[in-house]
Each structure stands twice: as C-alpha cells, then as structure tokens.
Design a protein around this motif. Structure first.
Motif, PDB file in Angstrom:
ATOM      1  N   UNK A 182      -3.906  11.850   3.491  1.00 35.07           N
ATOM      2  CA  UNK A 182      -2.614  11.521   4.092  1.00 35.07           C
ATOM      3  C   UNK A 182      -2.419  12.315   5.379  1.00 35.07           C
ATOM      4  N   UNK A 198      -1.905  10.842   9.132  1.00 36.04           N
ATOM      5  CA  UNK A 198      -0.739  11.180   9.942  1.00 36.04           C
ATOM      6  C   UNK A 198      -1.120  11.819  11.263  1.00 36.04           C
ATOM      7  N   UNK A 242      -2.169   9.159  13.577  1.00 35.24           N
ATOM      8  CA  UNK A 242      -1.025   8.384  14.053  1.00 35.24           C
ATOM      9  C   UNK A 242      -0.331   9.150  15.181  1.00 35.24           C
ATOM     10  N   UNK A 267      -6.291   3.963  -1.266  1.00 35.90           N
ATOM     11  CA  UNK A 267      -4.871   3.679  -1.493  1.00 35.90           C
ATOM     12  C   UNK A 267      -3.959   4.555  -0.632  1.00 35.90           C
ATOM     13  N   UNK A 268      -4.216   5.866  -0.622  1.00 38.41           N
ATOM     14  CA  UNK A 268      -3.337   6.789   0.095  1.00 38.41           C
ATOM     15  C   UNK A 268      -3.347   6.499   1.595  1.00 38.41           C
ATOM     16  N   UNK A 317      -1.517   3.158   2.331  1.00 40.20           N
ATOM     17  CA  UNK A 317      -0.066   3.243   2.141  1.00 40.20           C
ATOM     18  C   UNK A 317       0.597   4.095   3.217  1.00 40.20           C
ATOM     19  N   UNK A 352       3.348   2.707   5.942  1.00 42.63           N
ATOM     20  CA  UNK A 352       4.680   3.303   6.070  1.00 42.63           C
ATOM     21  C   UNK A 352       4.995   3.640   7.524  1.00 42.63           C
ATOM     22  N   UNK A 353       3.936   4.039   8.254  1.00 39.92           N
ATOM     23  CA  UNK A 353       4.152   4.395   9.659  1.00 39.92           C
ATOM     24  C   UNK A 353       4.137   3.152  10.556  1.00 39.92           C
ATOM     25  N   UNK A 408      -2.416  -5.981  -0.948  1.00 42.45           N
ATOM     26  CA  UNK A 408      -1.165  -5.816  -1.680  1.00 42.45           C
ATOM     27  C   UNK A 408      -0.437  -4.534  -1.296  1.00 42.45           C
ATOM     28  N   UNK A 409      -1.212  -3.520  -0.891  1.00 44.57           N
ATOM     29  CA  UNK A 409      -0.601  -2.231  -0.569  1.00 44.57           C
ATOM     30  C   UNK A 409       0.009  -2.236   0.828  1.00 44.57           C
ATOM     31  N   UNK A 418       1.285  -5.260   3.010  1.00 45.39           N
ATOM     32  CA  UNK A 418       1.454  -6.680   3.307  1.00 45.39           C
ATOM     33  C   UNK A 418       1.605  -6.964   4.804  1.00 45.39           C
TER      34      UNK A 418
END
Lengths: 308, 370
Positions: free
Chosen positions: B209, B213, B216, B231-232, B235, B239-240, B253-254, B256
C-alpha cells in the motif's frame, strides 16, 4: 492525479504521509501494552489480539455494512482476549511471557481459521478526513488524508499520560506495577487492577487491528500484520513506558517504514533492502544506545516480569 | 489441525466409497477415479497466485472420474512432504501438483524417489532432464506475453506517461514481467516510463500500500504489480482514482472504474491436458511451457476506460504473438543503464533459455535490480 514534481522534497513529505498512514496500529498497540506493563504485567499476545481485531472488524463491517461497528466489535474481542490473558496469569506459578506467546499463536491461528471466508469479499472502509484541502499540491492533499482513528490515538496517548500521572486510578495502576506491597497497603486489589489494565490494553490492540483491515491497507488477509504487533511491544520498551513517547516512537516507526518506497519512487534505488530494514535497524540501534549493563532500564515498572 | 481433520474425513469417505464399489461389482477397479492432489502455499481465495491454481483445480473437479484433493497454506518445509505422503497413501493420489516454488527441491524430489509410481508436476522452471527423475516435471506459462498486451493498454491510457509496478523481488520471472509491460507501453507511447518499487517479499500488505501511495504521489496514473495477492495494490489505487492492471487472476471486481486489463494464468488448460493424458494411460509432459497461443495465459476483459484504439492495437499484437510473427524480446534492446542487452538483429523466441535468466531492467524502467 495531476502531480507537481517535488523532486527530493517528496521524500520527507512521503515520510510524513507514511507516518500518518502506517503509525496508527503502532500507536494503539503500544498504548495498550504501555498500560498493561505499567500495571506490572507483560502481554506478548497483542500480535494475536491485533490479528483477531483485524479479522473481526472486517467480518463485522462486511456483514453489518458499518465499519465503525467493526471497530467496536474489534475492541470487544481485544477486551476479552486481554481478560483471558490476565485471568490465566492470575493462576499461581503462571509465567506471563509464556502465556503471552501462547495467546499470540492462539490469536493469529484463530483469526486465520475464522477469517477464511473474509479474504475475498470487500468490506466498507472507515474513510478519511481531508485535512489537506487548503493546499493546491496534490501530494500534500494526499499526505493529509487522516483517518479519525489516528486522531483518536493521539488524544488517547495524551489522555493516558495525564490519567496515569494525575488521577487516583492512574496512581493505583502505577502502584500495582511498581510495588505489590505498597498497593496492598492502600487496599487496592492488585489482581483486579491488572485484570482491568490488561483487558483495556487488549481492547486498544483490537482497535489497532480494526485500523489495519478497515483503513490501511484496508483489507483482511493473513499477511496483514507482518509482525507489527510484536514491534509495537518492543516499542514500549524504548519509549520507556511513557504514553507520549509511545506516540513519538510509533510515528517514527511509521515514517521509517515509508522510507524505502519513498526513496525508490524518486529514483534512489541503491540498497533498498537496507532501507526496508530501517525500522528494525532503528529499534536495534536505539536499544543498544539506551541499554547499560550497569543499571536496569530507566522507567521500567518494578514488578515487571516478576513470577509469583 | 483443521487440515488433518479434513484428510481424515477425506480418507473416510474414500474408504467408504471404495468399500461400496467392491461390494457392488468385482470390476470396480476400472472405475476407480483418478485422484489429483493440489498443494498451495497460501489461501486459495487470495485474488492471486494460489487462487489462479485453485481455479484450475475447480475445473478438474467437474470432470467425470476425477477426484481432487487440496491442501492450502502448506509451508515450503517438510510439512509439504507430509501433505504429499498423506495424499498418496490416504487418498490414493497418483498425480500431484505442489504449486509453490520452494516445494520442488528437496521436498518434491524426495517424495518422487520414494513413490516412483506417482507423477509429480511442479509449477516453475526448475526441472532438469539430466538430474531429475522422470516421474517429475515442471510446467509454466509465458505470462510476459499477457503483460506486454497489458503494457500496450497502459501506455495508451496513461495521461502523465508514468506507469507504476509494485514488485516483490528482483528475480528473473518478475524482471521479465516488468520489462514486457514496459516494452508494451513504450511500443505505443515512447515517452512512457515505468517506476518500479520492490517491497522485498511476496506478501507485505502495508508495504504494498505504501509503495502504491508513494508512486501516486509521484504522478503515476497506471499501477500494476507482481506480488502474491494484488488485492491491496488494486484497492489502494482504485481509492486514489487511478488506473490499474491486474495480475494472476481477474481483479476487475475490486476496481470497477479503474481496472484496465490484466495478465492472468489459465492453469486449467494445462491441468485438463495432464489429467486427460493420465486417464488414457499416458504420462504428462515433463517440461511444459506455453503462452497465449497454448492458452496457458490470457488477458482480463477490458475495463470501461480502455479506448477502442487500444483494444484494436492489443488484438493486432495478440494475433502476431499467437501466429509467431511477433517477438517481445528482440534487438537492439538496451537496459536502463545504457548497456546493450540484446544485439541488433537478434530475436529471442519465448522458449529461449536466456530469457529465463533475465537480470536487467530495460530502458524506460525507473528502478534498479539491487
């Protein structure tokens, strides 16, 4: 995201951001352990409590749709595990180190077992407060996305420090940790004090776990803690059993954990394995620098580690 | 604890079934199902490496006359030998797939010597005809072909021209993926760069994560990864609000909104081939490799953000890879320190052993192998 190029200034900013993002579980677990140890008991099982907290919080958030209910349930589970540790240690001739290790394995094992169905589904997240909205630099905005639990953790550190120092309740906890005889002399039940302190300490660790699974990194899996619970316990020792110093030490560990990715992302690629090890090197260095064979650790509660 | 219980229960069922079969007909021997054992190093629903294998195993379960036994979270220690022995002795497994890298030597080799009639096939690149017994073997897919295609999509979607790659360790398979992804992106967007961050291990959620970040923060707007469970990373990126490209399995799915495509394994192809060979009385191949053409790897269905131009470009290159007219690694190719690693005029086909020992990052990758 339209990023301004900050060059090397990105590194301290990333470390600040890392401290804010990564340190919360350290804060909660170390405060919990701090409280427990100040009452004269060691709870090495907090790694297990952290994992159980993370798993139950995620499961609850998933099933109920409310992440804050998850935090609450995690605290409750932590409370129970802490109480279990305290109750076991209450028995005659029980070593709290051994019990703690047992509970650590028990907690992680149980969390893995019960957590199986939660690895794949996606639970709602705790969300963050945007404290960086004043800045036009996207990196600053990103760094200042703060989860409420982080702020609660800071407040908790100050509250705990104040309470230990200034309240009658704090005095009794410290007394139970420093001298059982003195505590008995003023009529306090040492067993009950330690039971409560250990249980509440467990609840803190449970909340730390909830932060891991519900905010950052924000999903449940079996590698989630990677030893953070154990590091937090060690952190209490070099914070010298002082809640405020626990807070600083947690922030330092969070920042140290962010060094390696931050440096790699600005192009400093030499020796990233060494930078990845920064938190551990830091612990060792601080331990060596502050230890002396000539005296016992300053600030260590007198009854700590004593076997009845 | 639980695994032991499962084995006990499985053995019980197996015993009951064979007892029933004996009671019914003398010729029951011929109908005895082929028992196939799968061993995973982690949980099989991790959106990652283990899930990819478990999805293959799930296909076998639907085949008639095949029984699948599975055990997950088996460490790369003697524990895996115990798992193999119990699958062989208690469940009657005759074909075993220990899927993790560290199971091979010495554990699988030791078991192969002890049970010469059982077939062992390992996922990875370690089988050597001169040294290893013939009842063992290895299989693997050229997933860099799918990564190249994912790189094309990333290169045509990025606005900042900065791509990110969260990687576990600088080993040849990982470097080959990073390089293929980067070459794909730069084939359509010559200014694109790939920022790589090594986390140091296969499953470190907090580090993954953090790595995502910090990229990003540097303006990276498409992230992909090579870790055990993406997954991490996926996701965190979603979120960002940036784009993602998956790995191992489909993670749409994680994410969309931001999921572009991804490089996926398709192990069921290999597993079904192997099992059908076994059922005909044959022996599966000892050194099995394949890519898009063989169907061992594929790309995830395109996400909503992928342009029609990118889709068309991917299909064009995919055709070239499948019919053999297109090679990913060909000269002149420079690494990111300016050295020529593949001379002009040299073209490596995927089966080239040199590629399995890749130790450099190509031009356009920001990062270092050590």
């Amino acid at each position: 995201m339209d990023g301004t190029d900050l060059g090397l200034w990105g590194v301290p900013l990333a470390m600040l951001a890392g401290a804010i993002r990564v340190s919360t579980p350290f804060i909660f677990v170390s405060l919990g352990e701090c409280l427990t140890e100040r009452s004269g008991r060691i709870n090495l099982g907090l790694e297990g409590t952290l994992m159980m907290g993370a798993m139950t919080a995620y499961g609850t958030a998933l099933l109920s749709g409310s992440p804050w209910l998850g935090v609450l349930v995690a605290a409750g589970v932590g409370l129970l595990l802490g109480a279990l540790h305290a109750a076991l240690c209450q028995l005659p001739k029980v070593n709290d180190i051994a019990t703690g290790i047992g509970l650590m394995l028990f907690g992680t094992g149980l969390a893995f077992f019960l957590g199986k169905p939660y690895i794949q589904p996606k639970a709602p997240n705790l969300g963050a407060l945007d404290l960086g909205a004043w800045s036009s630099i996207s990196q600053v905005q990103q760094a200042l996305q703060v989860n409420p639990l982080f702020l609660i953790g800071i407040a908790l550190a100050f509250a705990l420090a104040w309470a230990l120092k200034n309240t009658r309740w704090g005095l009794i906890v410290r007394l139970a940790g420093e001298s059982v005889d003195a505590a008995l002399a003023i009529g306090a039940s040492v067993g009950r004090v330690r039971l409560l302190a250990t249980a509440v300490g467990g609840a803190f660790a449970g909340i730390g776990g909830a932060f891991l699974s519900l905010y950052y990194p924000g999903s449940w899996n079996e590698g989630l803690s990677s030893g953070q619970g154990l590091m937090a316990v060690a952190l209490v020792i070099f914070a010298r059993w002082d809640p405020i110093r626990c807070l600083w030490a947690s922030l330092l560990f969070g920042a140290a954990g962010a060094i390696s990715p931050a440096l790699q992302s600005v192009g400093v690629t030499q020796g990233y394995y060494l930078f990845s090890a920064a938190p551990y090197v830091l612990t060792l260095a601080l331990m060596i620098a502050t230890c002396s064979p000539a005296r016992s650790l300053r600030g260590a509660p007198g009854e700590l580690g004593a076997v009845k | 604890m639980i695994d032991k219980f499962n084995i006990g229960r499985r053995a019980l069922l197996g015993g009951a079934a064979s007892a029933a079969a004996l009671g019914l007909a003398g010729g029951a021997q011929a109908q005895k199902p082929l028992v196939v054992g799968f061993i995973y190093v982690g949980p099989r629903d991790d959106y990652g490496y283990n899930q990819a294998h478990a999805e293959g195993a799930a296909v076998l379960k639907k085949m008639a006359g095949v029984k699948v036994v599975e055990e997950e979270k088996v460490p790369e220690t003697v524990a895996v030998e115990k798992s193999m022995e119990s699958m062989i002795n208690m469940d009657g497994a005759t074909l075993l797939f220990p899927t993790s890298f560290g199971y091979f030597d010495p554990h699988m080799l030791r078991m192969a010597a002890k049970y010469p009639k059982v077939q062992f096939r390992h996922c990875g690149g370690l089988w050597n005809q001169a040294k290893n017994p013939m009842n063992t073997g290895s299989y693997f897919g050229y997933i860099d072909e799918a990564q190249y295609l994912a790189g094309i999509v990333a290169g045509m979607t990025t606005k900042s021209g900065k791509l990110g790659f969260v990687a576990a360790k600088p080993i040849p398979q990982v470097l080959r993926n990073i390089n293929a992804f980067t070459l794909g992106a730069r084939s359509v967007n010559p200014k694109a760069t790939t920022q790589v961050i090594f986390t140091g291990d296969w499953s470190l959620p907090v580090k993954e994560a953090e790595a995502t970040n910090s990229m990003i923060a540097q303006g990276v707007d498409v992230v992909t990864c090579h870790v055990d469970s993406p997954k991490v990373v996926i996701e965190t990126a979603e979120r960002a609000g940036i784009f993602t490209s998956g790995y191992h399995t489909n993670q749409a799915k994680l994410a969309p909104k931001g999921y572009l495509t991804g490089a996926e394994w398709q192990w069921e192809k290999i597993y079904v081939d192997f099992v059908e060979t076994m059922k005909k009385g044959g022996v599966p191949g000892n050194f099995v490799r394949g890519g898009l053409k063989e169907g061992y790897v594929k790309t995830s269905p395109f996400g909503p953000a992928v342009s029609d131009a990118a889709k068309a470009k991917v299909e064009e290159v995919r055709k070239g890879i499948i019919d053999g007219s297109f090679a990913i690694f060909k000269g002149p190719l420079k690494d990111n320190k300016g050295n020529t690693v593949i001379a002009a005029g040299t073209t490596y086909t995927q089966t080239e052993p040199v590629l399995e020992g890749m130790n450099y990052l190509v031009e356009g990758v920001l990062g270092a192998t050590s």
